[in-house]
Design an enzyme around this catalytic site. Structure first.
Site, PDB file in Angstrom:
ATOM      1  N   ASP A  33       0.853  -1.194   0.000  1.00  0.00           N
ATOM      2  CA  ASP A  33       0.000   0.000   0.000  1.00  0.00           C
ATOM      3  C   ASP A  33       0.890   1.247   0.000  1.00  0.00           C
ATOM      4  O   ASP A  33       1.892   1.314   0.695  1.00  0.00           O
ATOM      5  CB  ASP A  33      -0.918  -0.005   1.234  1.00  0.00           C
ATOM      6  CG  ASP A  33      -2.060   0.987   1.099  1.00  0.00           C
ATOM      7  OD1 ASP A  33      -3.214   0.548   0.945  1.00  0.00           O
ATOM      8  OD2 ASP A  33      -1.800   2.218   1.142  1.00  0.00           O
ATOM      9  N   ILE A  34       0.486   2.232  -0.778  1.00  0.00           N
ATOM     10  CA  ILE A  34       1.288   3.450  -0.917  1.00  0.00           C
ATOM     11  C   ILE A  34       1.264   4.304   0.360  1.00  0.00           C
ATOM     12  O   ILE A  34       2.189   5.078   0.613  1.00  0.00           O
ATOM     13  CB  ILE A  34       0.798   4.250  -2.148  1.00  0.00           C
ATOM     14  CG1 ILE A  34       1.897   5.140  -2.693  1.00  0.00           C
ATOM     15  CG2 ILE A  34      -0.466   5.031  -1.869  1.00  0.00           C
ATOM     16  CD1 ILE A  34       1.622   5.655  -4.110  1.00  0.00           C
ATOM     17  N   ASN A  91     -12.888  -3.412   2.386  1.00  0.00           N
ATOM     18  CA  ASN A  91     -13.922  -2.387   2.452  1.00  0.00           C
ATOM     19  C   ASN A  91     -14.809  -2.538   1.225  1.00  0.00           C
ATOM     20  O   ASN A  91     -14.319  -2.736   0.110  1.00  0.00           O
ATOM     21  CB  ASN A  91     -13.275  -0.996   2.467  1.00  0.00           C
ATOM     22  CG  ASN A  91     -12.469  -0.761   3.722  1.00  0.00           C
ATOM     23  OD1 ASN A  91     -12.902  -1.130   4.821  1.00  0.00           O
ATOM     24  ND2 ASN A  91     -11.296  -0.175   3.585  1.00  0.00           N
ATOM     25  N   GLU A  99     -12.423   3.186  -1.171  1.00  0.00           N
ATOM     26  CA  GLU A  99     -12.000   4.346  -1.957  1.00  0.00           C
ATOM     27  C   GLU A  99     -11.688   3.978  -3.402  1.00  0.00           C
ATOM     28  O   GLU A  99     -11.956   4.763  -4.308  1.00  0.00           O
ATOM     29  CB  GLU A  99     -10.756   4.982  -1.318  1.00  0.00           C
ATOM     30  CG  GLU A  99     -11.055   5.649   0.022  1.00  0.00           C
ATOM     31  CD  GLU A  99      -9.786   6.031   0.766  1.00  0.00           C
ATOM     32  OE1 GLU A  99      -8.677   5.869   0.208  1.00  0.00           O
ATOM     33  OE2 GLU A  99      -9.910   6.475   1.922  1.00  0.00           O
ATOM     34  N   VAL A 100     -11.085   2.825  -3.604  1.00  0.00           N
ATOM     35  CA  VAL A 100     -10.704   2.416  -4.965  1.00  0.00           C
ATOM     36  C   VAL A 100     -11.690   1.346  -5.437  1.00  0.00           C
ATOM     37  O   VAL A 100     -11.827   0.295  -4.795  1.00  0.00           O
ATOM     38  CB  VAL A 100      -9.261   1.867  -4.992  1.00  0.00           C
ATOM     39  CG1 VAL A 100      -8.902   1.406  -6.402  1.00  0.00           C
ATOM     40  CG2 VAL A 100      -8.280   2.919  -4.500  1.00  0.00           C
ATOM     41  N   HIS A 104     -10.041  -5.146  -3.423  1.00  0.00           N
ATOM     42  CA  HIS A 104      -8.706  -5.334  -2.846  1.00  0.00           C
ATOM     43  C   HIS A 104      -8.853  -5.824  -1.421  1.00  0.00           C
ATOM     44  O   HIS A 104      -9.715  -5.349  -0.677  1.00  0.00           O
ATOM     45  CB  HIS A 104      -7.869  -4.057  -2.900  1.00  0.00           C
ATOM     46  CG  HIS A 104      -8.587  -2.830  -2.456  1.00  0.00           C
ATOM     47  ND1 HIS A 104      -9.543  -2.201  -3.230  1.00  0.00           N
ATOM     48  CD2 HIS A 104      -8.500  -2.101  -1.309  1.00  0.00           C
ATOM     49  CE1 HIS A 104     -10.009  -1.147  -2.589  1.00  0.00           C
ATOM     50  NE2 HIS A 104      -9.395  -1.071  -1.409  1.00  0.00           N
ATOM     51  N   HIS A 106      -6.937  -5.949   2.039  1.00  0.00           N
ATOM     52  CA  HIS A 106      -5.806  -5.399   2.786  1.00  0.00           C
ATOM     53  C   HIS A 106      -5.226  -6.507   3.672  1.00  0.00           C
ATOM     54  O   HIS A 106      -5.976  -7.239   4.329  1.00  0.00           O
ATOM     55  CB  HIS A 106      -6.263  -4.271   3.715  1.00  0.00           C
ATOM     56  CG  HIS A 106      -6.828  -3.068   3.034  1.00  0.00           C
ATOM     57  ND1 HIS A 106      -6.117  -1.896   2.866  1.00  0.00           N
ATOM     58  CD2 HIS A 106      -8.048  -2.824   2.501  1.00  0.00           C
ATOM     59  CE1 HIS A 106      -6.875  -0.988   2.258  1.00  0.00           C
ATOM     60  NE2 HIS A 106      -8.058  -1.531   2.034  1.00  0.00           N
TER      61      HIS A 106
HETATM   62  P1  AMP Z   1      -9.852   1.355   0.400  1.00  0.00           P
HETATM   63  O1  AMP Z   1     -10.164   2.514   1.273  1.00  0.00           O
HETATM   64  O2  AMP Z   1     -10.179   0.031   1.028  1.00  0.00           O
HETATM   65  O3  AMP Z   1     -10.451   1.491  -0.989  1.00  0.00           O
HETATM   66  O4  AMP Z   1      -8.287   1.316   0.225  1.00  0.00           O
HETATM   67  C1  AMP Z   1      -7.600   1.882  -0.835  1.00  0.00           C
HETATM   68  C2  AMP Z   1      -6.128   1.760  -0.530  1.00  0.00           C
HETATM   69  O5  AMP Z   1      -5.410   1.927  -1.728  1.00  0.00           O
HETATM   70  C3  AMP Z   1      -5.617   2.804   0.465  1.00  0.00           C
HETATM   71  O6  AMP Z   1      -5.043   2.145   1.580  1.00  0.00           O
HETATM   72  C4  AMP Z   1      -4.570   3.569  -0.355  1.00  0.00           C
HETATM   73  O7  AMP Z   1      -3.471   3.964   0.411  1.00  0.00           O
HETATM   74  C5  AMP Z   1      -4.190   2.550  -1.420  1.00  0.00           C
HETATM   75  N1  AMP Z   1      -3.655   3.079  -2.655  1.00  0.00           N
HETATM   76  C6  AMP Z   1      -4.176   4.076  -3.425  1.00  0.00           C
HETATM   77  N2  AMP Z   1      -3.427   4.273  -4.513  1.00  0.00           N
HETATM   78  C7  AMP Z   1      -2.414   3.366  -4.441  1.00  0.00           C
HETATM   79  C8  AMP Z   1      -1.296   3.072  -5.272  1.00  0.00           C
HETATM   80  N3  AMP Z   1      -1.066   3.744  -6.421  1.00  0.00           N
HETATM   81  N4  AMP Z   1      -0.446   2.079  -4.902  1.00  0.00           N
HETATM   82  C9  AMP Z   1      -0.674   1.411  -3.755  1.00  0.00           C
HETATM   83  N5  AMP Z   1      -1.704   1.637  -2.925  1.00  0.00           N
HETATM   84  C10 AMP Z   1      -2.557   2.608  -3.259  1.00  0.00           C
END
Ligand code: AMP
Length: 122
Positions: A33-34, A91, A99-100, A104, A106
């Site tokens: 994770d970034i 999530n 968010e994405v 995914h 975690h």
């Molecule tokens: P969520 O809130 O479950 O959708 O988590 C999204 C996760 O993606 C967050 O922990 C971010 O830090 C991570 N994230 C967003 N962009 C990137 C990226 N380019 N590379 C790695 N992790 C990312």
């Protein structure tokens, strides 16, 4: 909702932006994770176009589903958290805080992670 092919993880899967890769197989990619929220924070994603656990559980093949969960366990071993314990979290949607919009999982570890939810229910 239709899958957004331009979400950040879709772009990582197409090689358009880099990731810090931990593991990859035919169905799955795992990367750090970034913005890590624990000493170990890895994201494990299916390569297929699935927005969340909702459509993944409905549309993914048995092979894709098995690969994702096997990859999570493999990653926990590779990053060295399996012996002391770790947490897997997905999530889903707005209330889940996703968010994405690409499924995914975690993987957190490397310290005592504390309670599952930090804020009391409103
Ligand atoms: P969520 O809130 O479950 O959708 O988590 C999204 C996760 O993606 C967050 O922990 C971010 O830090 C991570 N994230 C967003 N962009 C990137 C990226 N380019 N590379 C790695 N992790 C990312």
């Amino acid at each position: 909702m239709a899958y957004d092919p331009n979400n950040i993880f879709a772009r990582i899967l197409r090689g358009e932006i880099p990731c810090n890769k931990v593991y990859e197989d035919d169905h799955t990619l795992a990367f750090h994770d970034i913005h890590p929220q624990a000493p170990v924070h890895v994201l494990v994603i299916p390569k297929g176009a699935y927005e969340s656990m909702n459509d993944f559980s409905e549309r993914a093949s048995d092979a894709e589903i098995a690969a994702l969960f096997r990859a999570v366990r493999k990653v926990a071993g590779m990053v060295g958290v399996d012996a002391e314990g770790w947490r897997m979290l997905a999530n889903v949607g707005a209330n889940g805080g996703q968010e994405v919009p690409h499924l995914h999982l975690h993987v957190f570890g490397g310290r005592r992670l504390g309670p599952m939810l930090t804020k009391p229910v409103a």
